[in-house]
Design a protein around this motif. Structure first.
Motif, short mmCIF file in Angstrom:
data_model
loop_
_atom_site.label_atom_id
_atom_site.label_comp_id
_atom_site.label_asym_id
_atom_site.label_seq_id
_atom_site.Cartn_x
_atom_site.Cartn_y
_atom_site.Cartn_z
N ASN A 63 48.48 39.52 38.78
CA ASN A 63 48.07 39.44 37.38
C ASN A 63 47.26 40.68 37.00
OD1 ASN A 63 46.66 38.73 34.94
ND2 ASN A 63 47.06 36.59 35.40
N THR A 64 47.68 41.37 35.94
CA THR A 64 46.99 42.59 35.53
C THR A 64 45.62 42.32 34.93
OG1 THR A 64 48.12 42.52 33.38
CG2 THR A 64 49.13 43.85 35.13
N GLY A 65 45.29 41.04 34.74
CA GLY A 65 43.96 40.70 34.23
C GLY A 65 42.97 40.36 35.31
N PHE A 66 43.34 40.56 36.59
CA PHE A 66 42.46 40.22 37.70
C PHE A 66 41.15 41.00 37.69
CE2 PHE A 66 45.71 38.57 41.03
CZ PHE A 66 45.44 37.27 40.66
N PHE A 118 41.37 39.48 42.85
CA PHE A 118 42.44 40.28 43.43
C PHE A 118 42.34 40.28 44.96
CE2 PHE A 118 43.87 44.63 44.76
CZ PHE A 118 45.23 44.42 44.58
N ALA A 119 41.14 40.52 45.46
CA ALA A 119 40.94 40.58 46.91
C ALA A 119 41.25 39.23 47.56
CB ALA A 119 39.51 40.99 47.22
N GLU A 120 40.81 38.13 46.91
CA GLU A 120 41.02 36.80 47.48
C GLU A 120 42.50 36.44 47.52
OE1 GLU A 120 39.06 32.34 46.94
OE2 GLU A 120 38.22 34.06 45.87
N VAL A 121 43.22 36.76 46.44
CA VAL A 121 44.66 36.46 46.40
C VAL A 121 45.41 37.30 47.43
CG1 VAL A 121 46.75 36.64 45.00
CG2 VAL A 121 44.67 35.64 44.01
N CYS A 122 45.04 38.58 47.57
CA CYS A 122 45.69 39.44 48.57
C CYS A 122 45.49 38.88 49.98
CB CYS A 122 45.14 40.86 48.49
SG CYS A 122 45.78 41.84 47.11
N ALA A 148 38.39 46.79 47.22
CA ALA A 148 38.12 45.53 47.94
C ALA A 148 39.09 45.31 49.10
CB ALA A 148 38.22 44.36 46.96
N LEU A 149 40.08 46.18 49.25
CA LEU A 149 41.08 46.03 50.31
C LEU A 149 40.80 46.98 51.47
CD1 LEU A 149 44.32 45.82 48.13
CD2 LEU A 149 42.84 43.96 48.89
N PRO A 150 41.33 46.71 52.65
CA PRO A 150 41.13 47.63 53.78
C PRO A 150 41.58 49.05 53.44
CG PRO A 150 42.11 45.56 54.53
CD PRO A 150 42.09 45.50 53.04
N ALA A 151 40.80 50.03 53.83
CA ALA A 151 41.07 51.42 53.46
C ALA A 151 42.40 51.92 54.02
CB ALA A 151 39.93 52.31 53.95
N ASP A 152 42.84 51.35 55.15
CA ASP A 152 44.08 51.83 55.76
C ASP A 152 45.32 51.08 55.27
OD1 ASP A 152 43.49 49.41 56.92
OD2 ASP A 152 43.85 50.06 58.99
N THR A 177 42.20 27.42 35.39
CA THR A 177 41.18 26.50 35.90
C THR A 177 40.57 26.98 37.21
OG1 THR A 177 42.91 25.22 37.03
CG2 THR A 177 42.29 24.51 34.82
N GLY A 178 40.85 28.19 37.62
CA GLY A 178 40.30 28.72 38.86
C GLY A 178 41.18 29.80 39.42
N LEU A 179 41.09 30.03 40.74
CA LEU A 179 41.89 31.07 41.38
C LEU A 179 43.36 30.75 41.23
CD1 LEU A 179 41.55 33.67 43.18
CD2 LEU A 179 42.03 32.16 45.12
#
Length: 539
Positions: A122-125, A130-134, A154-158, A208-210
């Motif tokens: 979702n582009t509105g994240f 975003f990190a939790e869904v990934c 929020a994601l691993p650099a590698d 209603t949430g994630l």
């Protein structure tokens, strides 16, 4: 499968043929496409199909220009080769965080050719979402627009990442690669055929949430028939899509249009006047939008609307949020009898479609089920409700069944019918009316109130542009109604006027105790109202 379902399936395949989606005069191509659908997701299958039958036909138009179906096929193959060299192979999950443009389309097709699974983001994240869904979806690589670079912190650099669109003037990280780079660096080397379709995950709206993940391993041809049955799709037509393609409606209509070798026009950000211009410039046959977008188009000053010829439109397809009776009437006045109101969800796919003559008879209706779909109502004790004008829970049987959320949960199913999460009723003419979300019901002083009824009444006023009603905690009544109102420009309705208007037209217990005036209501990219934001709003 009983006899009725078998006959429906036969009719559905007949519709696929009569519409031109499959061509029995070209059995070799039909068989090849069916074979491809067993190993590729539809995003890849349909582009490859249209590239074979109409390679030079315009397939996509965005702010960067036009791409033929041949170019879409070849560029997505080059991207797939580049992603494969980066270690993305069958079984990997990639997240795609992109607005509506060629980068999104090419990314989906390339992933499909590799057999990797797509998670459409979702582009509105916000960054935490975003990190939790990934993490939940086990995303191993991200393809994204440059405007979302900040979310990737929020994601691993590698973690591998590739840019699907680069805004002018953007300072890119060292070593960043774009899809254009992959196209330039890679050839049309033949890719290994996946052992099975990689599948794709569409996220629920998350009001209603994630957002939950709703996976689809492949798409049934019957799902295509559901779109073709009650909506005016045509072969080699032109479609403007402004509804987000990362969500069900935009994606579904794009897939059907691609299979019909349509020219599909899209834009990264919605703008009401720009949308009318796209329809006019390309003489579009169809427009796909969400109701809030249509609302902004019909609210444009008449002198602006008059600049653009939209008479080519044979259909405006709406979905994603409720179409109010007032907007239904107003849109018909502005565009003519072309509005089709699609009702469904990420989970149940299509449930019903209202055609223009049905909306004229019952403004706001969601109509009737298309081929291979059926709708029933059940009460709170799971007993079927057949009576007309009785509100109950909506359940759907669909030819495109939901496979369960990625977290293992599922929707309630009764007699093979899945809960939509909404409540509604059938009119005497058999048209379905959606009264609201099951969990939106407000119990105030022992009385049940569905906010949509109050909202629709408020939207009939000429001095109100948008409105929402929620329940907030109240010591005396348990919950009390609070209305949030966006006035029309140049108008200043008062709290007392709004309360009096509701009191004159609805039961006393449906009158809001408070009215809060806002400049805009919180909505997600698909137009759904974020009621939880309003419930938590501090007055």
């Amino acid at each position: 499968m009983n006899l009725a379902h078998t006959l429906e399936t036969v009719k559905a395949y007949g519709l696929l043929q009569s519409s031109g989606f499959i061509d029995l005069k070209n059995p070799g191509e039909t068989l090849r496409t069916l074979k491809d659908s067993k190993t590729y997701i539809p995003q890849a299958t349909l582009i490859m199909h249209s590239a074979r039958i109409a390679p030079d036909a315009q397939g996509l138009v965005d702010e960067r220009g036009e791409l033929s179906y041949r170019e879409l096929d070849e560029q997505s193959t080059k991207i797939a080769n580049g992603l494969r060299k980066a270690g993305l192979t069958e079984g990997t999950v990639i997240g795609i965080l992109a607005r509506d443009h060629r980068g999104l389309i090419l990314s989906m097709a390339a992933a499909g050719k590799l057999g990797v699974k797509i998670a459409l983001m979702n582009t509105g994240f916000a960054k935490p979402q975003f990190a939790e869904v990934c993490e939940r979806e086990k995303v191993a690589a991200v393809l994204h627009d440059s405007e979302f670079l900040g979310l990737l912190d929020a994601l691993p650099a590698d973690m591998p990442r590739f840019l699907t669109w680069v805004d002018e003037g953007t300072e890119l990280p060292e070593g960043a690669k774009s899809l254009d780079d992959l196209i330039a660096e890679n050839g049309l080397d033949e890719l290994p055929v996946p052992s099975k379709p990689g599948g794709f995950i569409i996220l629920t709206s998350g009001t209603t949430g994630l957002p939950k993940g709703a996976p689809r391993e492949k798409a049934s041809p019957l799902a295509t028939a559901q779109f073709l049955d009650r909506m005016p799709f045509r072969k080699r037509a032109t479609m403007v899509i402004v509804s987000p393609i990362f969500h069900s409606t935009g994606l579904g209509t794009w897939l059907v249009a691609t299979g019909l070798t349509n020219k599909i026009v899209m834009r990264r950000r919605f703008d009401a006047e720009a949308t009318l211009k796209m329809v006019s410039d390309h003489k579009a046959d169809m427009l796909v939008a969400v109701p809030t977008m249509l609302h902004r188009m019909v609210e444009l000053p008449e002198e602006i609307r008059a600049k653009y010829d939209t008479s080519s439109l044979k259909g405006i397809v709406l979905a994603g949020s409720a179409l109010s009776p007032e907007l239904s009437i107003r849109a018909a006045e502005v565009f003519g009898p072309v509005v089709h109101n699609l009702y469904g969800s990420t989970e149940v796919a299509i449930a019903t479609v209202a055609q223009p003559h049905e909306l004229a008879k019952a403004p706001g209706t969601v109509g009737r089920p298309p081929l291979t779909c059926d709708v029933r109502l059940y009460d709170d004790n799971d007993k079927r409700v057949d009576a007309k004008d009785v509100t109950a829970r909506i359940f759907v049987r669909s030819g495109a069944p939901f496979e369960g959320y990625t977290d293992g949960r599922h929707k309630q199913i009764i007699d093979g019918y899945m809960s939509s999460g909404d409540v509604g009723h059938f009119t005497e003419d058999g048209l379905l009316m959606v009264d609201g979300r099951d969990d939106d019901m407000i119990v105030s002083g022992g009385e049940n109130v569905f906010p949509q009824e109050v909202e629709n009444l408020l939207l009939e006023r000429e001095d109100i542009f948008d409105a929402a009603v929620v329940g907030v905690d109240d010591v005396e009544f348990g919950k009390r109604l609070r209305a949030f109102v966006v006035p029309e420009p140049g108008h200043t309705p008062t709290e007392d006027e709004i309360k009096a208007h509701v009191k004159e037209n609805l039961a006393r217990y449906k009158v809001p105790r408070e009215v809060v005036f806002l400049e805009d209501l919180p909505r997600n990219p698909t137009g759904k109202l974020l009621r939880r934001v309003l419930v938590e709003y501090e007055v």
